[in-house]
Every structure is written in C-alpha cells, then in structure tokens.
Design a protein around this motif. Structure first.
Motif, PDB file in Angstrom:
ATOM      1  N   UNK A  15       3.512 -17.149  11.058  1.00  0.00           N
ATOM      2  CA  UNK A  15       2.705 -16.864  12.231  1.00  0.00           C
ATOM      3  C   UNK A  15       3.162 -15.592  12.925  1.00  0.00           C
ATOM      4  N   UNK A  16       2.258 -14.995  13.667  1.00  0.00           N
ATOM      5  CA  UNK A  16       2.528 -13.719  14.323  1.00  0.00           C
ATOM      6  C   UNK A  16       3.432 -13.882  15.538  1.00  0.00           C
ATOM      7  N   UNK A  17       4.420 -12.968  15.670  1.00  0.00           N
ATOM      8  CA  UNK A  17       5.313 -12.879  16.828  1.00  0.00           C
ATOM      9  C   UNK A  17       6.139 -14.154  17.047  1.00  0.00           C
ATOM     10  N   UNK A  75       3.897  -9.998  12.572  1.00  0.00           N
ATOM     11  CA  UNK A  75       5.343  -9.781  12.629  1.00  0.00           C
ATOM     12  C   UNK A  75       6.033 -11.112  12.897  1.00  0.00           C
ATOM     13  N   UNK A  76       7.226 -11.277  12.313  1.00  0.00           N
ATOM     14  CA  UNK A  76       7.971 -12.520  12.517  1.00  0.00           C
ATOM     15  C   UNK A  76       9.448 -12.286  12.287  1.00  0.00           C
ATOM     16  N   UNK A  77      10.266 -13.206  12.779  1.00  0.00           N
ATOM     17  CA  UNK A  77      11.691 -13.255  12.456  1.00  0.00           C
ATOM     18  C   UNK A  77      11.910 -14.384  11.465  1.00  0.00           C
ATOM     19  N   UNK A  78      12.677 -14.134  10.413  1.00  0.00           N
ATOM     20  CA  UNK A  78      13.071 -15.207   9.513  1.00  0.00           C
ATOM     21  C   UNK A  78      14.310 -15.881  10.088  1.00  0.00           C
ATOM     22  N   UNK A  79      14.239 -17.172  10.299  1.00  0.00           N
ATOM     23  CA  UNK A  79      15.326 -17.913  10.941  1.00  0.00           C
ATOM     24  C   UNK A  79      16.647 -17.677  10.230  1.00  0.00           C
ATOM     25  N   UNK A 127       7.557  -7.053  22.513  1.00  0.00           N
ATOM     26  CA  UNK A 127       7.459  -8.507  22.362  1.00  0.00           C
ATOM     27  C   UNK A 127       8.782  -9.047  21.854  1.00  0.00           C
ATOM     28  N   UNK A 128       9.019 -10.328  22.122  1.00  0.00           N
ATOM     29  CA  UNK A 128      10.287 -10.963  21.776  1.00  0.00           C
ATOM     30  C   UNK A 128      10.010 -12.423  21.425  1.00  0.00           C
ATOM     31  N   UNK A 129      10.555 -12.935  20.329  1.00  0.00           N
ATOM     32  CA  UNK A 129      10.298 -14.343  19.971  1.00  0.00           C
ATOM     33  C   UNK A 129      10.836 -15.321  21.004  1.00  0.00           C
TER      34      UNK A 129
END
Length: 235
Positions: A45-47, A129-133, A170-172
C-alpha cells in the motif's frame, strides 16, 4: 447478320463480372490496435509500512507486489526504486503479481508499465511508496520529500527576484517535525535556507542562473531523509 439479343446478353455478363469484384479489392481491413490502459497498484500500500514480507534472511524479505489488471495488455514491467540508494530494478511478468526480494527497513517506490504486442504505446501506473518492515524497527525515517514546484528541469520566471519552492513530505509514522532546505548554483547544493515547518519556502534567485535544491526531512525521533536533488532555471 448479328443477333441483338446475343449482344445484349454479352454486355450484361461483363457488367455482372465487373460489379462482382473482377479487379476490385475486397480484402478485410486490419483492426486498429488499442493501446494498454494503466494498471492500478494494490499492494504494498502507498505511504505505509509493509508488514507482509516473508523473511528469507536477516537482511531481506520476499515481498509480493499486486496490481489490478490493465486492458489490452500482454506484459507487465514492475519498476522498483530503493529511495535511499536510488537503485532501480525491473521485473517482467505476464500476470498481475510478482514476488521480489528486498532489503528490510528501507524505503521503496514502485510502479507498473503495461505493454502490448500489437502496438508500441506503453502505459504507466501511478507510483506507490512504502517502507519494508525491519526486524525490531519501532520508528521509520520520513519518505524523501517530493517536488511540487518548480517541476524538475523547469524554466521559471522570478517574481521580484524571488520564487516559491514547494514540496510534499510524508512519514509512515506521521511525526514529521520540519524541513531544512538547501539551494545553490552548485550541485550538490550546500547553502542552507534554514528550517521550516511548512512545505514551501520563498527563495531569492537571479535571472539566467540554474539552481539546484534539496529538502532534508526530520521526524520526532530525529530520523532524517534527503530528497533527490531538484533543478530549475530562472529566465
């Protein structure tokens, strides 16, 4: 003595032959190829932080990318960019899903290019865009800021010697504290315009110069991220 009936019959047969395609071209018309439509990204998912990756090592997880099918499409190309290293990889698929191994705890962007075997007019999806945990990660750095204006490589006209630089942050974790803006005629830009909490900054510029600028985003935990270096020219 010639027979008028026979002459009339002959002329009729010639007319029928010509009208029924003797010398005409009745070959079927090739259908016009329709370009693909853009695919729609679904997951990751985005962001957001992607928690669905399957751990394959201490440093990597396997992530499933999923998108909604596009019309008139024969092949897909998944394009992934590591937003820290700016390294880009491409992965081909004939279905709407593909698994890719990525580094844990790092930010990524991705989009899908749809192509057809019948026409050379690819279609690109929107970018997610995403962060991978990461293992035990409690706080993630902000995503690198995205340019709003001036657009990358644009030529602009200054208003009374100034221009308004605008970006999107933006920030998760939704805990951005502020931004520091760097602007210079040199690349990379080293001159700081100071810290702001808004996503815009008025800068003094000179006509005829090409400028480079970069945004450093900081969150409540002290995590930072650097945007790419943007560029514009002043008329």
């Amino acid at each position: 003595m010639s027979n008028p009936f026979i002459k009339l019959l002959g002329l009729s047969l010639i007319t029928i032959f010509i009208s029924c395609g003797g010398g005409g071209d009745d070959s079927p018309t090739e259908p016009i190829a329709t370009p693909p439509t853009p695919a729609t990204p679904i997951s990751p998912a985005n962001e957001e932080v992607c928690l669905d990756g399957k751990s394959v090592s201490d440093t990597q997880s396997e992530v499933q990318f999923i998108w909604e099918a596009s019309k008139h499409t024969d092949n897909y190309s998944l394009v992934i960019t590591n937003l820290d290293s700016q390294q880009t990889t491409k992965h081909s698929s004939t279905t709407e899903s593909i698994f890719v191994k990525l580094n844990k705890g790092e930010p990524y962007s991705w989009y899908v290019v749809s192509t057809s075997n019948k026409i050379n007019q690819p279609a690109q999806s929107s970018t997610y865009r995403f962060y991978l945990a990461g293992e035990g990660t409690q706080s993630y750095a902000p995503f690198p800021a995205e340019v709003v204006a001036p657009e990358m490589g644009a030529s602009v006209t200054a208003s009374e010697g100034t221009i308004n630089l605008r970006w999107k942050g933006s920030d998760p974790d939704n805990d951005i504290q502020g931004y520091e803006l760097f602007l210079d005629v040199a690349n990379p830009p080293l001159s700081s315009l100071g810290a702001v909490t808004d996503q815009n900054k008025v800068a003094t510029v000179t006509s005829g110069n090409t400028y480079y600028w970069q945004v450093v985003t900081t969150d409540a935990e002290g995590n930072t991220s650097n945007s790419e270096i943007f560029q514009f020219k002043v008329n």
